[in-house]
Design a protein around this motif. Structure first.
Motif, mmCIF file in Angstrom:
data_model
loop_
_atom_site.group_PDB
_atom_site.id
_atom_site.type_symbol
_atom_site.label_atom_id
_atom_site.label_comp_id
_atom_site.label_asym_id
_atom_site.label_seq_id
_atom_site.Cartn_x
_atom_site.Cartn_y
_atom_site.Cartn_z
ATOM 1 N N ASP A 122 -12.792 -6.315 0.837
ATOM 2 C CA ASP A 122 -11.547 -6.126 1.594
ATOM 3 C C ASP A 122 -11.053 -7.446 2.173
ATOM 4 O O ASP A 122 -11.848 -8.290 2.599
ATOM 5 C CB ASP A 122 -11.762 -5.131 2.746
ATOM 6 N N LEU A 179 -7.223 4.766 2.367
ATOM 7 C CA LEU A 179 -7.220 5.171 3.775
ATOM 8 C C LEU A 179 -6.483 6.499 4.036
ATOM 9 O O LEU A 179 -7.043 7.402 4.658
ATOM 10 C CB LEU A 179 -6.606 4.048 4.626
ATOM 11 N N ASN A 217 0.827 -1.216 0.000
ATOM 12 C CA ASN A 217 0.000 0.000 0.000
ATOM 13 C C ASN A 217 0.861 1.265 0.000
ATOM 14 O O ASN A 217 1.364 1.664 1.049
ATOM 15 C CB ASN A 217 -0.924 -0.008 1.223
ATOM 16 N N PHE A 273 -13.457 0.601 8.447
ATOM 17 C CA PHE A 273 -14.273 -0.473 7.876
ATOM 18 C C PHE A 273 -14.051 -1.805 8.595
ATOM 19 O O PHE A 273 -13.236 -2.617 8.174
ATOM 20 C CB PHE A 273 -13.975 -0.634 6.388
ATOM 21 N N ARG A 288 -2.494 -3.945 6.799
ATOM 22 C CA ARG A 288 -1.840 -3.751 5.507
ATOM 23 C C ARG A 288 -0.376 -3.386 5.725
ATOM 24 O O ARG A 288 0.031 -2.983 6.817
ATOM 25 C CB ARG A 288 -2.497 -2.592 4.730
ATOM 26 N N SER A 301 -14.455 6.617 8.531
ATOM 27 C CA SER A 301 -15.131 5.351 8.812
ATOM 28 C C SER A 301 -14.082 4.260 8.799
ATOM 29 O O SER A 301 -13.407 4.064 7.790
ATOM 30 C CB SER A 301 -16.174 5.038 7.732
ATOM 31 N N ARG A 347 -15.862 -3.220 4.544
ATOM 32 C CA ARG A 347 -16.069 -2.835 3.137
ATOM 33 C C ARG A 347 -16.008 -4.102 2.295
ATOM 34 O O ARG A 347 -15.091 -4.916 2.450
ATOM 35 C CB ARG A 347 -14.972 -1.848 2.714
HETATM 36 C C1 UD1 Z 1 -6.897 -0.898 -2.397
HETATM 37 C C2 UD1 Z 1 -7.274 -1.938 -3.401
HETATM 38 C C3 UD1 Z 1 -6.042 -2.475 -4.048
HETATM 39 C C4 UD1 Z 1 -5.286 -1.354 -4.708
HETATM 40 C C5 UD1 Z 1 -4.978 -0.279 -3.693
HETATM 41 C C6 UD1 Z 1 -4.429 0.924 -4.415
HETATM 42 C C7 UD1 Z 1 -9.343 -2.941 -2.538
HETATM 43 C C8 UD1 Z 1 -9.972 -4.177 -2.003
HETATM 44 N N1 UD1 Z 1 -8.039 -3.002 -2.778
HETATM 45 O O1 UD1 Z 1 -6.127 -1.558 -1.384
HETATM 46 O O2 UD1 Z 1 -6.386 -3.429 -5.008
HETATM 47 O O3 UD1 Z 1 -4.105 -1.837 -5.274
HETATM 48 O O4 UD1 Z 1 -6.155 0.124 -3.012
HETATM 49 O O5 UD1 Z 1 -3.978 1.856 -3.532
HETATM 50 O O6 UD1 Z 1 -9.996 -1.953 -2.743
HETATM 51 N N2 UD1 Z 1 -10.090 1.784 5.176
HETATM 52 C C9 UD1 Z 1 -10.926 2.287 6.158
HETATM 53 N N3 UD1 Z 1 -11.591 3.460 5.914
HETATM 54 C C10 UD1 Z 1 -11.451 4.151 4.747
HETATM 55 C C11 UD1 Z 1 -10.587 3.636 3.746
HETATM 56 C C12 UD1 Z 1 -9.924 2.448 3.997
HETATM 57 O O7 UD1 Z 1 -11.088 1.689 7.232
HETATM 58 O O8 UD1 Z 1 -12.105 5.195 4.577
HETATM 59 C C13 UD1 Z 1 -9.339 0.542 5.440
HETATM 60 C C14 UD1 Z 1 -9.627 -0.574 4.466
HETATM 61 O O9 UD1 Z 1 -10.701 -1.344 4.889
HETATM 62 C C15 UD1 Z 1 -8.299 -1.331 4.478
HETATM 63 C C16 UD1 Z 1 -7.257 -0.246 4.753
HETATM 64 O O10 UD1 Z 1 -7.972 0.844 5.305
HETATM 65 O O11 UD1 Z 1 -8.276 -2.239 5.526
HETATM 66 C C17 UD1 Z 1 -6.539 0.212 3.506
HETATM 67 O O12 UD1 Z 1 -7.500 0.562 2.520
HETATM 68 P P1 UD1 Z 1 -7.067 1.206 1.116
HETATM 69 O O13 UD1 Z 1 -6.161 2.356 1.350
HETATM 70 O O14 UD1 Z 1 -8.319 1.456 0.352
HETATM 71 O O15 UD1 Z 1 -6.193 0.081 0.424
HETATM 72 P P2 UD1 Z 1 -6.558 -1.432 0.114
HETATM 73 O O16 UD1 Z 1 -7.995 -1.706 0.238
HETATM 74 O O17 UD1 Z 1 -5.616 -2.280 0.908
#
Ligand code: UD1
Length: 340
Positions: free
Chosen positions: A302, A204, A183, A222, A235, A220, A299
């Protein structure tokens, strides 16, 4: 006599990871030519790169879907290697509009490869993702973990991209390295370039920084019922500057012909897993800034936990992440504050 510099084409070079990689390339003495269609970034990024490095990279506004324009570009330019970032990357959007993703990420890759082959450009670095592993059965994740059926068309384009390139390397004079990013977060220490999400951030860290800045409501989180130490998903957050440097190591490996096969795969992460609440707490501590959050449902799509075994990248690329979560979150905040 001055030695000729290698000229590297960076597609998507004005994007988040692309722009940081252009900076590192220029600082390492490479000549860079950027292609970008500005579909998900701004032209001002070019000024940021120029200010940091003191060198204005060549830039061509070009959409890789325009096959004839790509062919012409390769005829007009002598390129030693390609780092291919240009792609669409919103998971949710890819579910809504899969064909956009197959066209933007797959058709363009085929045109690019054909042009490279026709013009004898032998080296390619491909932006892949840890998403190819899905929820891996074992942690940390090694490159030998099986590729699992993709959860989204976006994820599928990364898997298919790897396969298309590997098939091509079997019969053509091309060597490639796929870097499977975990990430990527943070920004250059100058805060002159960074992540520029359009609309409500889905990832995130951009949501965290915009929320802390008062531009969004509370974060939020998730899900807090995952089988992890604190119940929130885990992550491997890697500083974008470290990630950019991994591209330089991969490129050098190909240019020096140190690669062991024509298609290689490397995980690029820190090796450390952090939960969503770890991120929330570290952000508040490092930046001395309050962040409001609430726990909501998981979400869809995830996974529970993903972090990299980086042994292969350490040994073969001679690359290791040097920056940690705190540095990444501090740079992300510095960048956010400059946006207002
Ligand atoms: C996501 C994509 C991944 C992609 C990457 C690009 C999914 C399932 N995966 O990874 O394929 O390569 O982005 O950057 O979408 N979270 C919250 N609140 C929020 C946003 C995120 O709790 O508002 C949590 C998510 O549930 C996760 C973590 O933060 O556990 C990271 O989320 P995110 O930054 O969206 O990355 P990925 O989901 O790991």
């Amino acid at each position: 006599m001055e030695l000729k510099k290698n000229k590297i084409l960076v597609t998507g070079g004005l994007g988040f990871i692309g722009s940081h990689t252009v900076v590192e390339l220029q600082q390492e003495g490479y000549e860079v030519i950027i292609i970008d269609d500005l579909s998900n970034t701004r032209i001002e990024v070019l000024e940021g790169i120029t200010e940091i490095t003191g060198i204005r990279p060549e830039y061509v506004q070009l959409d890789l879907k325009e096959k004839e324009a790509v062919v012409r570009f390769f005829k007009d330019n002598t390129i030693d290697g390609v780092i291919h970032f240009a792609a669409s990357k919103a998971v949710g959007e890819s579910v809504e509009d899969p064909l956009k993703y197959y066209e933007n990420n797959i058709s363009t890759l085929v045109y690019l490869l054909k042009s490279m082959i026709e013009n004898n450009v032998p080296h390619l670095i491909f932006s892949s993702s840890c998403t190819v592993y899905g929820q891996a059965d074992e942690l940390p994740i090694t490159e030998n973990a099986p590729v699992k059926r993709a959860e989204s068309p976006y994820g599928n384009t990364k898997q298919m991209g790897e396969e298309i390139i590997e098939d091509a390397t079997k019969v053509e004079a091309i060597s490639a390295i796929a870097l499977r990013y975990f990430n990527p977060i943070g920004s250059h220490e100058s805060a002159l370039i960074g992540e520029l999400p359009i609309g409500v951030p889905q990832n995130l860290i951009p949501f965290v920084t915009q929320s802390a800045a008062g531009l969004r409501g509370e974060l939020s989180v998730f899900g807090d019922d995952y089988p992890t130490p604190d119940g929130t998903a885990v992550r491997d957050y890697i500083h974008v500057v470290d990630l950019a440097k991994a591209h330089i190591c991969a490129l050098q490996r190909l240019l020096k012909k140190d690669n062991k096969s024509k298609m290689e795969y490397f995980n690029v992460g820190t090796g450390t897993g952090s939960s969503v609440l770890d991120v929330v707490n570290a952000f508040q501590k490092v930046n001395q800034t309050a962040l409001q959050y609430k726990i909501v449902d998981r979400r869809e799509g995830d996974i529970t936990a993903a972090y990299a075994d980086t042994t292969l990248a350490n040994q073969e690329l001679g690359w290791k992440a040097e920056l940690g979560l705190d540095e990444a979150l501090s740079s992300a905040w510095k960048w956010q504050l400059k946006q207002q």
